[in-house]
Design a protein around this motif. Structure first.
Motif, PDB file in Angstrom:
ATOM      1  N   GLY A 253       0.814 -10.385 -19.453  1.00 47.13           N
ATOM      2  CA  GLY A 253       1.604  -9.831 -18.452  1.00 47.13           C
ATOM      3  C   GLY A 253       2.359 -11.000 -17.690  1.00 47.13           C
ATOM      4  N   ARG A 254       2.331 -12.131 -18.353  1.00 42.02           N
ATOM      5  CA  ARG A 254       3.066 -13.241 -17.656  1.00 42.02           C
ATOM      6  C   ARG A 254       4.263 -13.664 -18.528  1.00 42.02           C
ATOM      7  N   LEU A 255       5.355 -14.347 -17.758  1.00 41.20           N
ATOM      8  CA  LEU A 255       6.518 -14.392 -18.307  1.00 41.20           C
ATOM      9  C   LEU A 255       6.481 -15.860 -19.123  1.00 41.20           C
ATOM     10  N   ASP A 256       7.290 -15.712 -20.354  1.00 43.85           N
ATOM     11  CA  ASP A 256       7.663 -16.905 -20.979  1.00 43.85           C
ATOM     12  C   ASP A 256       6.604 -17.706 -21.577  1.00 43.85           C
ATOM     13  N   PHE A 257       6.755 -19.077 -21.278  1.00 46.48           N
ATOM     14  CA  PHE A 257       5.708 -20.054 -21.615  1.00 46.48           C
ATOM     15  C   PHE A 257       4.749 -20.383 -20.623  1.00 46.48           C
ATOM     16  N   SER A 258       4.193 -19.053 -20.402  1.00 46.07           N
ATOM     17  CA  SER A 258       2.789 -19.229 -19.082  1.00 46.07           C
ATOM     18  C   SER A 258       1.560 -19.387 -19.553  1.00 46.07           C
ATOM     19  N   TYR A 259       1.217 -19.058 -21.099  1.00 48.19           N
ATOM     20  CA  TYR A 259       0.029 -19.120 -21.382  1.00 48.19           C
ATOM     21  C   TYR A 259      -0.891 -20.379 -21.279  1.00 48.19           C
ATOM     22  N   PRO A 260      -2.143 -20.529 -20.847  1.00 49.90           N
ATOM     23  CA  PRO A 260      -2.556 -21.951 -20.769  1.00 49.90           C
ATOM     24  C   PRO A 260      -2.452 -22.468 -22.114  1.00 49.90           C
ATOM     25  N   ILE A 261      -2.165 -23.646 -22.299  1.00 52.72           N
ATOM     26  CA  ILE A 261      -2.066 -24.238 -23.755  1.00 52.72           C
ATOM     27  C   ILE A 261      -3.301 -24.723 -24.358  1.00 52.72           C
ATOM     28  N   PHE A 262      -4.248 -24.723 -23.360  1.00 57.65           N
ATOM     29  CA  PHE A 262      -5.766 -25.044 -23.953  1.00 57.65           C
ATOM     30  C   PHE A 262      -6.104 -24.040 -24.848  1.00 57.65           C
ATOM     31  N   PHE A 263      -6.140 -22.614 -24.177  1.00 60.33           N
ATOM     32  CA  PHE A 263      -6.467 -21.509 -24.777  1.00 60.33           C
ATOM     33  C   PHE A 263      -5.504 -20.964 -26.021  1.00 60.33           C
ATOM     34  N   GLY A 264      -4.229 -21.446 -25.698  1.00 59.07           N
ATOM     35  CA  GLY A 264      -3.255 -21.289 -26.816  1.00 59.07           C
ATOM     36  C   GLY A 264      -3.626 -21.797 -28.138  1.00 59.07           C
ATOM     37  N   LEU A 265      -3.914 -23.037 -27.972  1.00 58.47           N
ATOM     38  CA  LEU A 265      -4.330 -23.951 -28.919  1.00 58.47           C
ATOM     39  C   LEU A 265      -5.537 -23.438 -29.785  1.00 58.47           C
ATOM     40  N   LEU A 266      -6.462 -23.263 -28.927  1.00 58.23           N
ATOM     41  CA  LEU A 266      -7.836 -22.649 -29.667  1.00 58.23           C
ATOM     42  C   LEU A 266      -7.486 -21.260 -30.470  1.00 58.23           C
ATOM     43  N   SER A 267      -6.597 -20.234 -29.662  1.00 60.69           N
ATOM     44  CA  SER A 267      -6.256 -18.980 -30.232  1.00 60.69           C
ATOM     45  C   SER A 267      -5.541 -19.296 -31.571  1.00 60.69           C
ATOM     46  N   VAL A 268      -4.310 -20.022 -31.771  1.00 60.04           N
ATOM     47  CA  VAL A 268      -3.632 -20.331 -32.715  1.00 60.04           C
ATOM     48  C   VAL A 268      -4.493 -21.113 -33.994  1.00 60.04           C
ATOM     49  N   CYS A 269      -5.216 -21.871 -33.393  1.00 59.10           N
ATOM     50  CA  CYS A 269      -6.066 -22.346 -34.716  1.00 59.10           C
ATOM     51  C   CYS A 269      -7.192 -21.791 -35.078  1.00 59.10           C
ATOM     52  N   LEU A 270      -7.914 -21.152 -34.275  1.00 63.44           N
ATOM     53  CA  LEU A 270      -9.320 -20.561 -34.535  1.00 63.44           C
ATOM     54  C   LEU A 270      -9.646 -19.198 -34.360  1.00 63.44           C
ATOM     55  N   VAL A 317       2.667 -25.339 -33.817  1.00 66.41           N
ATOM     56  CA  VAL A 317       1.435 -25.056 -33.157  1.00 66.41           C
ATOM     57  C   VAL A 317       1.630 -25.532 -31.593  1.00 66.41           C
ATOM     58  N   VAL A 318       2.191 -26.567 -31.225  1.00 68.73           N
ATOM     59  CA  VAL A 318       2.753 -27.002 -30.025  1.00 68.73           C
ATOM     60  C   VAL A 318       3.498 -25.996 -29.334  1.00 68.73           C
ATOM     61  N   VAL A 319       4.584 -25.877 -29.715  1.00 73.31           N
ATOM     62  CA  VAL A 319       5.561 -24.918 -29.248  1.00 73.31           C
ATOM     63  C   VAL A 319       5.052 -23.340 -29.032  1.00 73.31           C
ATOM     64  N   TYR A 320       4.466 -22.982 -29.610  1.00 70.82           N
ATOM     65  CA  TYR A 320       3.912 -21.584 -29.511  1.00 70.82           C
ATOM     66  C   TYR A 320       2.318 -21.379 -28.693  1.00 70.82           C
ATOM     67  N   ALA A 321       1.768 -22.359 -28.680  1.00 66.68           N
ATOM     68  CA  ALA A 321       0.724 -22.327 -28.120  1.00 66.68           C
ATOM     69  C   ALA A 321       0.689 -21.777 -26.503  1.00 66.68           C
ATOM     70  N   PRO A 322       1.799 -22.276 -26.111  1.00 71.32           N
ATOM     71  CA  PRO A 322       1.718 -21.757 -24.461  1.00 71.32           C
ATOM     72  C   PRO A 322       2.794 -20.585 -24.157  1.00 71.32           C
ATOM     73  N   TRP A 323       3.115 -19.953 -25.257  1.00 74.41           N
ATOM     74  CA  TRP A 323       4.093 -18.662 -25.470  1.00 74.41           C
ATOM     75  C   TRP A 323       3.313 -17.620 -24.983  1.00 74.41           C
ATOM     76  N   TRP A 324       3.671 -16.599 -24.096  1.00 74.98           N
ATOM     77  CA  TRP A 324       2.773 -15.408 -23.908  1.00 74.98           C
ATOM     78  C   TRP A 324       2.472 -14.771 -25.300  1.00 74.98           C
ATOM     79  N   SER A 325       3.511 -14.732 -25.956  1.00 74.08           N
ATOM     80  CA  SER A 325       3.593 -14.122 -27.421  1.00 74.08           C
ATOM     81  C   SER A 325       2.994 -14.706 -28.550  1.00 74.08           C
TER      82      SER A 325
END
Length: 467
Positions: A253-270, A317-325
């Protein structure tokens, strides 16, 4: 995934062909059979896969149709840079009295076939033909493309334009057409400006030339013009202030590039449902030594091109990891990472063309091929099947499709009794045939090695046994 600045002297690719194993010296028969498989696969992409338009694909089509109807552009957030090349297809549908939207959904499949043809023309005199054919077969039957070319979305154009453009640059040096293709591909998806910056910086460092920055300038110019014409401001992209539904996930529910990048990197990769580890496993294969022996032109080897593709991958990976979607919405697999299928397919093709001597390496290659083939089959057959639990109550449980194996796009077919049509059976037969053909040499060599190495221990273990 390290890209080196210097390249060793390149050698003639024809001298690097691995010797044909016993029983495989059939003249031109393997080449003819592989070419037939490639042509059949491209035809299946256009005429067999189930094409449709959903979500923002419908909005992109409506924008293009309105442009043809009255010459105006809607102000929705979705760029149509790549879709403008579909105008001749829609005009042909009008002329023949056909359903324009249905023809539009075939655009990306046709674009994929054209990209394969251009890659062939660029690389046919640069790489061994057997390697090139394996690369195309993996792209068709063992990658994510089958799931994404059936829609009227932007990712196929961006992935193919950037990949083909970088090949043209690697083969021809300062290729204006190559840079133009890259710029158009990036302008089609604004977020890829960051990956482009990575590649441009690398090229500037390699050649000590500032002119490569013009590719980024061109992409930005196209984006700015699109924003200005359609939304009245050069900086208004239409994406500011966007967010998803609020669910049980702590950062939803957060806006724009607000997703924690650590969890974003884990999610995108694993993550099981969207992770690159599962959808593009070819990236795990060691290919540097083999690629550095394959020249594309003086001073540039296949590994340098592969390095550019990896840099673009890292940028994605770097640019999409912190995006909410980061997961790409309700789509099959990692939608925004479609480009990564290209370097992953090339790496797998190299290992299939030149199997390593080490037993573990060949076993890893077979495992990667098996997983990649399953990715390709699921993409071709089950991409339209979404677990109902992931969409009910305003996507309250959508994260199940992202993180749990049972609801992953790759493993859900084992859980649910999914329908299979005649079209699906055709694709299953095709993907299975390609897999068996590519896997057979590996299976044979692994079986022979295992039998040879286990013969003595087995004999010693059975010695002394009596009835």
């Amino acid at each position: 995934m390290t890209v080196v600045a210097s390249e060793p002297p390149a050698r003639d690719p024809e001298k690097l062909r691995p010797p044909a194993p016993p029983g495989r010296r059939w003249g031109r028969l393997p080449a003819v059979f592989e070419t037939a498989l490639i042509v059949a696969g491209l035809a299946a992409f256009v005429f067999v896969l189930r094409h449709s338009a959903l979500g923002d694909a419908v909005l992109r089509y409506d924008t293009l149709r309105q442009l043809l109807d009255d010459g105006t552009l809607t102000d929705n957030r979705y760029t149509i840079v790549g879709h403008l090349f579909a105008v001749p297809l829609l005009l042909a549908a009008r002329l023949l009295g056909q359903d324009q939207q249905q023809w539009a959904t075939m655009y990306n499949s046709l674009l994929f076939a054209v990209a394969i043809g251009v890659l062939y023309l660029l690389l046919r005199r640069r790489l061994p033909a057997a390697l090139l054919r394996r690369f195309f077969l993996v792209l068709i039957a063992a990658s994510m493309f089958a799931a994404h070319v059936v829609q009227f979305n932007a990712e196929p154009f961006t992935a193919l334009a950037v990949a083909v453009g970088l090949v043209a640059i690697a083969v021809r040096g300062r290729s204006l057409a190559g840079w133009a293709a890259v710029a158009l591909g990036v302008a089609n998806t604004a977020a890829t400006l960051v990956p482009l910056a990575f590649v441009v910086a690398r090229r500037m460092w390699e050649d000590r030339r500032l002119r490569y920055a013009l590719a980024g300038v061109a992409a930005v110019a196209v984006l700015v013009a699109d924003n200005w014409v359609r939304r009245g401001s050069p900086l208004e992209t239409g994406y500011s202030g966007t967010s998803g539904y609020r669910t049980v996930m702590p950062y939803s529910g957060r806006l724009d590039f607000s997703y924690p990048i650590f969890f974003g990197l884990l999610s995108v990769c694993l993550s099981f449902g969207k992770g690159l580890l599962f959808f593009t496993p070819g990236l795990m294969l060691p290919v540097r030594a083999s690629m550095r022996r394959l020249p594309l032109r003086d001073g540039t080897t296949l590994y340098r091109l592969y390095g550019w593709w990896l840099l673009f991958t890292v940028g994605l990976v770097v640019v999409y990891a912190p995006w909410w979607s980061w997961y790409g919405g309700l789509t099959w697999g990692p939608r925004f990472m479609l480009f990564v299928s290209v370097p992953a397919s090339l790496a797998l093709a190299v290992r299939l063309w030149e199997p390593a001597e080490a037993l573990w390496s060949r076993a890893l290659t077979l495992a990667v091929l098996t997983l990649s083939a399953w990715v390709g089959l699921c993409a071709a057959v089950f991409a339209a099947e979404t677990p109902p639990a992931c969409v009910v109550d305003h996507f309250a449980n959508e994260a199940l499709c992202h993180y749990t194996p049972e609801f992953s796009a790759l493993w859900y077919p084992f859980v649910a009794d999914l329908p299979v049509t005649r079209r699906d059976i055709v694709m299953i037969i095709y993907c299975g045939l390609v897999y068996c053909y590519l896997a057979a040499p590996l299976v044979r060599s692994l079986g022979a090695d295992v039998a040879r190495r286990s013969r003595r221990p087995l004999a010693e273990g059975l010695r002394g046994w009596r009835w």
